[in-house]
Each structure stands twice: as structure tokens, then as C-alpha cells.
Design an enzyme around this catalytic site. Sequence first.
Site, short mmCIF file in Angstrom:
data_model
loop_
_atom_site.label_atom_id
_atom_site.label_comp_id
_atom_site.label_asym_id
_atom_site.label_seq_id
_atom_site.Cartn_x
_atom_site.Cartn_y
_atom_site.Cartn_z
N HIS A 45 -0.88 2.38 9.26
CA HIS A 45 -1.52 1.81 8.07
C HIS A 45 -0.48 1.74 6.95
O HIS A 45 0.27 2.70 6.74
CB HIS A 45 -2.70 2.69 7.64
CG HIS A 45 -3.37 2.18 6.40
ND1 HIS A 45 -4.20 1.09 6.41
CD2 HIS A 45 -3.29 2.60 5.10
CE1 HIS A 45 -4.63 0.86 5.17
NE2 HIS A 45 -4.08 1.76 4.36
N VAL A 61 -13.04 4.06 8.17
CA VAL A 61 -11.86 3.17 8.12
C VAL A 61 -10.62 3.92 7.61
O VAL A 61 -10.66 4.61 6.59
CB VAL A 61 -12.16 1.96 7.20
CG1 VAL A 61 -10.89 1.14 6.95
CG2 VAL A 61 -13.22 1.09 7.82
N ASP A 62 -9.50 3.77 8.33
CA ASP A 62 -8.20 4.33 7.93
C ASP A 62 -8.28 5.82 7.63
O ASP A 62 -7.67 6.32 6.68
CB ASP A 62 -7.62 3.55 6.74
CG ASP A 62 -7.39 2.09 7.09
OD1 ASP A 62 -7.01 1.82 8.24
OD2 ASP A 62 -7.61 1.22 6.24
N ASN A 83 -3.11 4.62 14.87
CA ASN A 83 -3.00 3.40 14.06
C ASN A 83 -1.84 3.56 13.09
O ASN A 83 -1.51 4.69 12.70
CB ASN A 83 -4.30 3.21 13.27
CG ASN A 83 -4.27 1.97 12.38
OD1 ASN A 83 -3.85 0.90 12.81
ND2 ASN A 83 -4.72 2.11 11.15
N LEU A 86 -12.61 -4.33 13.53
CA LEU A 86 -13.12 -2.97 13.33
C LEU A 86 -13.63 -2.46 14.68
O LEU A 86 -14.31 -3.18 15.41
CB LEU A 86 -14.28 -2.99 12.33
CG LEU A 86 -13.88 -3.11 10.86
CD1 LEU A 86 -15.13 -3.10 9.99
CD2 LEU A 86 -12.92 -2.00 10.45
C1 GRF Z 1 1.34 -3.78 9.41
O1 GRF Z 1 1.60 -3.80 8.03
C2 GRF Z 1 0.51 -2.58 9.77
O2 GRF Z 1 0.76 -1.47 8.96
C3 GRF Z 1 -0.89 -3.07 9.53
O3 GRF Z 1 -0.88 -4.41 9.95
C4 GRF Z 1 0.44 -4.93 9.84
C5 GRF Z 1 0.81 -5.45 11.19
O4 GRF Z 1 2.03 -6.13 11.18
N1 GRF Z 1 -1.85 -2.25 10.22
P1 GRF Z 1 2.73 -6.53 12.55
O5 GRF Z 1 1.75 -7.42 13.31
O6 GRF Z 1 3.02 -5.27 13.31
O7 GRF Z 1 3.98 -7.27 12.17
#
Ligand code: GRF
Length: 225
Positions: free
Chosen positions: A119, A154-155, A117, A102
Site C-alpha cells: 500500500h 481496507v488496508d 498487500n 475489494l
Molecule cells: C502501487 O502504488 C501499489 O502500492 C498500489 O497499487 C500500485 C500498483 O502499481 N497497491 P503497479 O501495478 O505495481 O505498478
Amino acid sequence: MALLNSGTPGKLKLGVLISGRGSNLQALLNAAAVPDFPATVALVLSNKADAAGLERARGAGIPALALPHKDYADKPAFEQAMTRALEDADVQLVCLAGFMRLLSPWFVDHWRDRLINIHPSLLPAFPGIDTHQRALDAGVRFHGCTVHYVRSEVDSGPIVAQAAVPVQSDDTADTLSARVLAAEHELYPLAVRLIAEGRVTVEGDRAVLAGPLPIPATALNPRPA
Ligand code: GRF
């Protein structure tokens, strides 16, 4: 060519923050390897020394540093070290790609509108963890992923781009997650491209896109037979 944050023409310099496998990092590296892609990965940072993504970066000849958060006295010291490394590499846009710490309001404010980011849900639905199981439990017909500017909550933050995938009646969290991940690998480079081309402006809580941009047709799930 767009004039970028630094005021110099050229490719937007990305810093990618990871904690693990780095498949989204790989998607960005693949995109950046294409000559006309308007961004380049300048630095990869991981808070885990054994993150597989570090090897992906090194394999592509990109500087990759482990800054284990446990080596720092506290969060401010850790985030200042990350910021120093990013600024030393002249990073203009920080991309979180499976970064599992975080971030403090200080870091988020320091990089405001220069920090994005990815998500694994169609935000604002399902912020937080276990998004695929929660989507199944809610019985939604579409799920997906979101690239957004980062704010302290968050998010949350202005949405740059989203990809929707259909939920199938026999899906498990694993099958749904694999479908979403494939969409993530298309979405993240697209969102970075839009930003690097100067087509995204943050206005309040929204990110406004400058066109022309093709818009998909309506998707129905289920479709009429
Ligand atoms: C992905 O699902 C992304 O959306 C989330 O964490 C995961 C990371 O996967 N935030 P990777 O390390 O990019 O394979």
C-alpha cells in the site's frame, strides 16, 4: 533452508494478483530471477485481460492468467476461480500488487496469513486512495509504503515492513508518487524474502520479526543545517 508451509524444503511459491501496469510484479520477478532469492513466482492472475503486467509475466516465462471478474456471476464465483487457480499452482503466499478489486471476508479468511498487500502510505496513515495528495495536504514530512498481511478492513493487517521517503517542499502528487514507487520496488521483495525465510510470525495484530535485522538510523526532515 527454511521449511515452508507445504512442509517441503524449497522456494516459497508466490501467486501475484494484479490489475494493471505491474511494476511491483516486475520488482518481484527481478528479485526471483536472482538464484539465492527464497521465493519464486508460480502464477500471475489479473482481473483485467489487458493488464500490462500479464505480458511482463509471460516475458519472464511465468504462467499468467486473465480471470476477468465480469465473466463471473458474482464475487464468490470469481474468488473461487482465483483460489482454484492459485491452489492448482501450489501457491503458498498470495501477493496483491495493484489488484483493484475489494476481496470478500471469505477470500481473506481462506488465505489468512498467506495473503499480503503493498500500500502506498505509511499505514495506518492514509488507508484508501489518493494517498500521495492526502499526504501533501496533511503536510507530513515523511511518506512511504507498507507491506502488510491482509485483513477484511481496507488496508489493515499486521505490518511486515515499511519504507519511508522524505516529502520535499516542492513535491506534487506525481513527484511524491514516483519516489514512493521506487521505494515499493525495494520493499516488496524484501518483505517477501523475510516471510520466505520464516522470519515473520503473526501474533495478534502484529507481525513479529526474527532478527538479526539492521535498523536504519534516525531520519530527520528537515535535517539541522
Ligand atoms: C502501487 O502504488 C501499489 O502500492 C498500489 O497499487 C500500485 C500498483 O502499481 N497497491 P503497479 O501495478 O505495481 O505498478
